[in-house]
Design a protein around this motif. Structure first.
Motif, PDB file in Angstrom:
ATOM      1  N   UNK A 166       4.424   1.487  -1.092  1.00 21.07           N
ATOM      2  CA  UNK A 166       5.453   1.370  -2.023  1.00 21.07           C
ATOM      3  C   UNK A 166       5.326   1.855  -3.426  1.00 21.07           C
TER       4      UNK A 166
ATOM      5  N   UNK B  67       0.967  -1.175  -0.072  1.00 24.29           N
ATOM      6  CA  UNK B  67       0.058   0.133  -0.074  1.00 24.29           C
ATOM      7  C   UNK B  67       0.869   1.212  -0.056  1.00 24.29           C
TER       8      UNK B  67
ATOM      9  N   UNK C 230      -1.952  -5.952 -10.719  1.00 21.79           N
ATOM     10  CA  UNK C 230      -2.523  -7.240 -10.533  1.00 21.79           C
ATOM     11  C   UNK C 230      -1.762  -8.341  -9.801  1.00 21.79           C
ATOM     12  N   UNK C 231      -0.458  -8.592 -10.353  1.00 20.27           N
ATOM     13  CA  UNK C 231       0.062  -9.707  -9.903  1.00 20.27           C
ATOM     14  C   UNK C 231       0.523  -9.337  -8.540  1.00 20.27           C
TER      15      UNK C 231
ATOM     16  N   UNK D  66       9.837  -7.329  -2.970  1.00 20.31           N
ATOM     17  CA  UNK D  66      11.087  -7.259  -3.865  1.00 20.31           C
ATOM     18  C   UNK D  66      12.448  -7.635  -3.249  1.00 20.31           C
TER      19      UNK D  66
ATOM     20  N   UNK E  86      -1.514  -8.022  -6.333  1.00 21.04           N
ATOM     21  CA  UNK E  86      -2.932  -8.515  -5.533  1.00 21.04           C
ATOM     22  C   UNK E  86      -2.943  -9.980  -5.769  1.00 21.04           C
ATOM     23  N   UNK E  87      -2.489 -10.449  -6.854  1.00 22.89           N
ATOM     24  CA  UNK E  87      -2.380 -12.210  -6.725  1.00 22.89           C
ATOM     25  C   UNK E  87      -1.567 -12.627  -5.654  1.00 22.89           C
TER      26      UNK E  87
ATOM     27  N   UNK F 146       5.730   2.061  -7.403  1.00 20.93           N
ATOM     28  CA  UNK F 146       6.572   1.455  -8.243  1.00 20.93           C
ATOM     29  C   UNK F 146       5.533   1.213  -9.388  1.00 20.93           C
ATOM     30  N   UNK F 147       6.320   1.606 -10.664  1.00 25.41           N
ATOM     31  CA  UNK F 147       5.668   1.177 -12.021  1.00 25.41           C
ATOM     32  C   UNK F 147       4.127   1.785 -12.269  1.00 25.41           C
ATOM     33  N   UNK F 148       3.518   1.408 -13.502  1.00 28.88           N
ATOM     34  CA  UNK F 148       2.355   1.977 -13.719  1.00 28.88           C
ATOM     35  C   UNK F 148       1.643   0.956 -14.698  1.00 28.88           C
TER      36      UNK F 148
ATOM     37  N   UNK G 117       4.188   7.235 -10.051  1.00 28.93           N
ATOM     38  CA  UNK G 117       4.036   5.768 -10.020  1.00 28.93           C
ATOM     39  C   UNK G 117       2.893   5.408  -9.057  1.00 28.93           C
TER      40      UNK G 117
ATOM     41  N   UNK H  77       5.145   7.976 -18.513  1.00 30.19           N
ATOM     42  CA  UNK H  77       6.154   8.038 -17.202  1.00 30.19           C
ATOM     43  C   UNK H  77       6.116   9.391 -16.846  1.00 30.19           C
TER      44      UNK H  77
ATOM     45  N   UNK I 179       0.291  -2.269  -4.740  1.00 28.43           N
ATOM     46  CA  UNK I 179      -1.064  -3.030  -4.719  1.00 28.43           C
ATOM     47  C   UNK I 179      -2.045  -2.748  -5.978  1.00 28.43           C
ATOM     48  N   UNK I 180      -1.566  -1.642  -6.784  1.00 29.55           N
ATOM     49  CA  UNK I 180      -2.504  -1.492  -7.870  1.00 29.55           C
ATOM     50  C   UNK I 180      -2.057  -2.508  -8.922  1.00 29.55           C
TER      51      UNK I 180
ATOM     52  N   UNK J   2      -1.663  -0.554 -19.622  1.00 32.24           N
ATOM     53  CA  UNK J   2      -2.393   0.038 -20.591  1.00 32.24           C
ATOM     54  C   UNK J   2      -2.046   1.701 -20.306  1.00 32.24           C
TER      55      UNK J   2
END
Lengths: 623, 623
Positions: free
Chosen positions: A334, A332, A356-357, A429, A359-360, A336-338, A349, A345, A353-354, A341
């Protein structure tokens, strides 16, 4: 910030909404209790665990016990402070009779308290659970003198206890122990018959320390026959109390007994608990007192085994649980990334938790740890039923369920909640792989649980080789009946229109979804029944039992699917009553379990049904 | 006693009987080589790994690098001794051109050499692989001056190298790095244009030490635009050489550059490799030299990514392999228990390898680690094909296979060979959980591999989101054609009577068995094709990619089944030629993989085909 030790909300759900702990208050033993007294005990546990156990969890891992110059075991001082507070709060006797200074709390509540301490600090809390297990064993088959001299000081936290079963040459195979116990011509305190013990005991957790006034070792040993020889096998085993310091008639601490620390084991995890090789009787024989009848040592020791194994499952589940909460907190916070779709940049970021992997990985952890803790608390509740249900039939039924479930309650969390810990590292990570964060320690600590109190493989043999066949299959059938009851309950609930409330557009599917879960569970259990029959029709126990570990894993997943379906049914019913997100989470985790996990059972059962001999046929020379 | 580092017999099987490394000797680059020169190099690697790398593996774990009083990083001396011997043997340049002092060994042999060092001591060998990767990157896009001043000293082992990609706020998301590189008005040695770098780099393995005369950092940074702003995203990234010490025109070591150690990370495993937070440019800017074109830093860095990822897969596979050999050795020598049908306690205990469940755990390890190592060496062989195959078509085909397989070659061993390490602990029982034995360290060391060089989840996205779609599916089809070729080969072999020899009563079944494996593999790949089509027909990339990690795992298992079938076909053909036990072992491990492992893929593919949105639908608030 929410606690990262355990979710109190979930614990309340399990205890009150699901396992109906309050129903126990109608029974004479628990009549002084109610939800308020249970909650007060939970408050105490949460507070102590948060304030005194969790803060030194990492420090104890990084500064493990060592033997100091004077030969004494040195342990960081925070451990004793925490344990003294635990004892002072009366928790060592939480489940015991009032007359022994206890609180007469039900086992299911006692385990919920234990959950906090273990999740906060498995190594420090181990001292308490070993002491409580030891006391429970003596309470079952000790003499009144033994109670007074050893049990009462343990329940007060003045003495700590151990279990001395393994020896260097006898771990899983206890029938091969060689520790000898020879009658001593001299009588002990209060005229009790004494023995002199000689031998080496391995893997003795809490075997040596200065945390308590005394250490009460419960030791398996063999009394030699008239020819001086030990009786081979388990029939020769007796159980003894061997205290570190002798205890006088009046309970005063006396001379040092002939028990010596031969060395500390250095584990990958659980480092804060001393784990010892102990030598008994290097100087004439350690004085010991027989517990219960001679030659019934293993049976007497195993009185506490169901509970000890629930304890291991609990430890595994809550280490997974706290790892999950740590990972959730990290995910919640950290960035990182976007999204795939929307990768501009120039935009900030996302919290991970956004993704999907991520969340998996969180959902898998949730499914494992809430499923695992549910299984453990369900089993603890069965102990209460076995001990205090109104009718002999109900007590017997609970006992059968408990015996059937115990190998699973011990093993399933020990496998899947370690997997949860691995996922917690993965969510973090690179940070999660460092000792600057907490999750790598949970992973190391938890890896022990598939090994001690019977390895994974041994519980496979226990389930398929013993429990399934016991009482002409009565245990197996008792569980099947229980599972079918849940299936019928779901079908009954969904059939009644309006029984499953509709809170938002997505909810209307939940009725149908639960129904499909129930069908899947029903089918899976029928497949288990067929496979079990097939395995027993082989007529060659080597073949029947060859893949017992796989059987354990397959049945374990079916059992946890059943635990989840029970939770989901309650959640579906409660959706409209507030706390919507909590119940949606339960339903989604249940969905995860039925879509992602239960289907893993199918190829396992197919393999078992084929009476596969791949591993049986493998030869040493081919490796 | 057989080596517990690696099996030389298996390595020879893979290199010569399966991957036909000798065929490479027909190519001009390798014409001086033959099996004897390859074996001599392997002998050297085995010897050095055994004598100088393995002996301090545990010590380096227990005495990890620390910052001494003078601010220097202290590392146990055995590390430098081992690395100096590695360099002295010419191994740093094993694959390089003769004119750079290299041996011109093929990549597949180079990786087999690396296998020994990594299995013996992953932490110490990391220094060599980072240096070799760094040198390879510069060889692809550096200037001749950069080669002379930086690459040649690295290939001689005088300088070591690093890769500086991550920053505290930018790990998986490299587009978010903020390290700045500003042109320096002053020219560098040999008139080269200089930049001044400022920023923080995280997770820099081998980022600081005194093991070599100099450290050559390869640093990703952004050159600000005319407005002083950094270009968002990967387009702004350039690649720089930033040496720890400046290097003069004549190659002499000069002044200390503005690169400072800000802290060491303390990992769960891989403790012997320093892992650093580095600060660049705290005092005016670290001097750096542009590598290749500006704004093409990521592409230039990723030249070495396929090989680096094969390297990670290799590390994972051989850590699993050495753990397996340790467990095998233990299982053959540890007496414990008796057969279920013959429990007479008066009889001596059996070696635990006699227990079916222990054989299951050993066979699973064998299937994972020999499958994993096979996949890695197959991929390395593809690099050779890509670089030196006779025709452009063959080189292109190899490149496609390699690109498709790389995420799997990296990820599959990182998942399943950690599982092998867990089973190695389990075989050892309590002993395996202690640091007195070796296997717990392998488990800790190996857990890193699913995290670095792209996490598991990122490789799932790489496989399903990029590789599968690339070149209109050409990579995917290239692999499918290769798999079908193996299936046809098996069918062709078994159809020809006598093609599969009959050595004993059990062998006659092997033809039929291989045929059934081929059918299963064929069916599994067809299922993968269908699922892949379905996933791309969804029309919503968020849904297509939601379960990419599961896709990676499913395809990975199919790929390794294919690796096993190739090995088994050779083993079946070789059964009569001596070394019967070795080939029976291969066949049994293949059987294990097809009966116990490949079926796991079926529910995974079903879930993927259902376009399951359980994880996608999960909301933050529901956790």
């Amino acid at each position: 910030m929410a606690s990262t030790i355990l979710s109190r909300r979930d614990l309340s759900f399990m205890l009150y909404e699901w396992l109906d702990a309050e129903a126990l208050n109608k029974r004479p033993r628990f009549q002084d209790h109610n939800r308020e007294t249970f909650d007060a005990a939970l408050d105490t546990a949460e507070q102590l665990a948060t304030d005194l156990f969790a803060p030194h969890n990492k420090k104890a891992d990084q500064h493990e016990p060592h033997v100091g110059d004077g030969g004494q075991v040195r342990i960081i001082p925070e451990v004793k402070t925490a344990l003294d507070a635990f004892s002072a709060a009366g928790l060592m006797a939480a489940g015991q009779d009032y007359e022994r200074g206890g609180m007469q709390l039900p086992v299911v509540v006692e385990k919920a308290l234990a959950a906090y301490f273990t999740a906060a600090n498995v190594a420090t809390s181990a001292y308490t659970f070993l002491t409580m297990s030891n006391a429970n064993t003596l309470l079952k088959c000790g003499t009144p003198q033994q109670m007074r001299r050893f049990v009462d000081p343990m329940l007060a936290g003045r003495f700590f206890g151990t279990m001395c079963l393994s020896e260097p040459q006898a771990g899983s195979s206890l029938s091969d122990i060689t520790t000898r116990a020879v009658p001593d011509p001299q009588p002990g305190p209060e005229g009790e018959r004494q023995f002199r013990l000689t031998g080496n005991k391995m893997w003795i957790s809490a075997g040596e320390h200065e945390l308590a006034e005394n250490i009460v070792h419960l030791v398996l040993a063999k009394i030699p026959g008239p020819d001086g020889k030990l009786i081979p096998g388990v029939k020769g085993i007796s159980l003894f109390i061997v205290p570190k310091y002798l205890v006088d008639d009046d309970g005063a601490i006396g001379a040092r007994n002939d028990v010596a620390l031969a060395g500390l084991n250095h584990k990958m995890g659980n480092r804060g608990t001393t784990n010892c090789l102990l030598n008994f009787g290097e100087h004439g024989g350690a004085i010991g007192y027989l517990v219960g009848n001679a030659h019934q040592g293993l049976a007497n020791m195993f009185h506490m085994m169901n509970e000890a194994r629930i304890g291991v499952g609990l430890g595994a589940a809550v280490l997974g649980y706290t790892g999950y909460l740590h990972a959730l907190d990290y995910a919640r916070n950290r960035p990182q990334g976007r999204h795939p779709a929307q990768k501009d940049p120039a935009q900030p970021q996302l919290a991970i938790i956004e993704h999907t992997d991520v969340r998996r990985m969180l959902l898998a952890q949730k499914a494992y740890v809430e499923g695992g803790l549910g299984l453990v608390l369900y089993s603890a509740r069965l102990v209460d039923e076995q001990q205090s249900a109104e009718t002999p039939e109900a007590r017997e039924h609970a006992g059968r369920l408990l015996d059937f479930l115990t190998p699973i309650t011990k093993s399933w969390p020990s496998q899947w909640c370690v997997e949860a810990n691995s996922l917690a590292i993965q969510v973090h990570g690179g940070y999660g792989y460092t000792r600057e964060y907490n999750v790598e320690q949970f992973y190391r600590d938890n890896r022990l649980n598939a090994i001690h109190e019977g390895t994974h493989g041994i519980h496979g043999l226990d389930l398929l080789g013993r429990k399934v066949a016991m009482q002409d299959g009565a245990l197996f059938k008792a569980f099947g009946a229980e599972l079918s009851k849940t299936v019928r309950k779901v079908r009954g609930s969904v059939a009644r229109p309006g029984a499953v409330p509709h809170a938002d557009a997505g909810i209307e599917a939940i009725g149908a979804e639960l129904l499909s879960h129930a069908d899947a569970l029903d089918a899976a259990w029928q497949a288990v029944e067929q496979v079990t029959q097939k395995l027993y029709a082989v007529g060659d126990m080597n073949k029947t039992l060859a893949n017992a570990s796989l059987y354990l894993e397959a049945v374990g997943h079916v059992v946890v699917a059943w635990i989840w379906l029970q939770q989901a049914l309650l959640a579906a019913r409660a959706l409209d009553g507030g706390d919507h997100d909590f119940y949606r989470g339960k339903l989604q985790a249940c969905r995860y379990f039925f879509r992602w996990e239960l289907p893993k059972v199918e190829p396992q059962l197919e393999l078992l049904a084929s009476i596969d001999t791949t591993t049986l046929d493998m030869r040493d020379a081919w490796f």
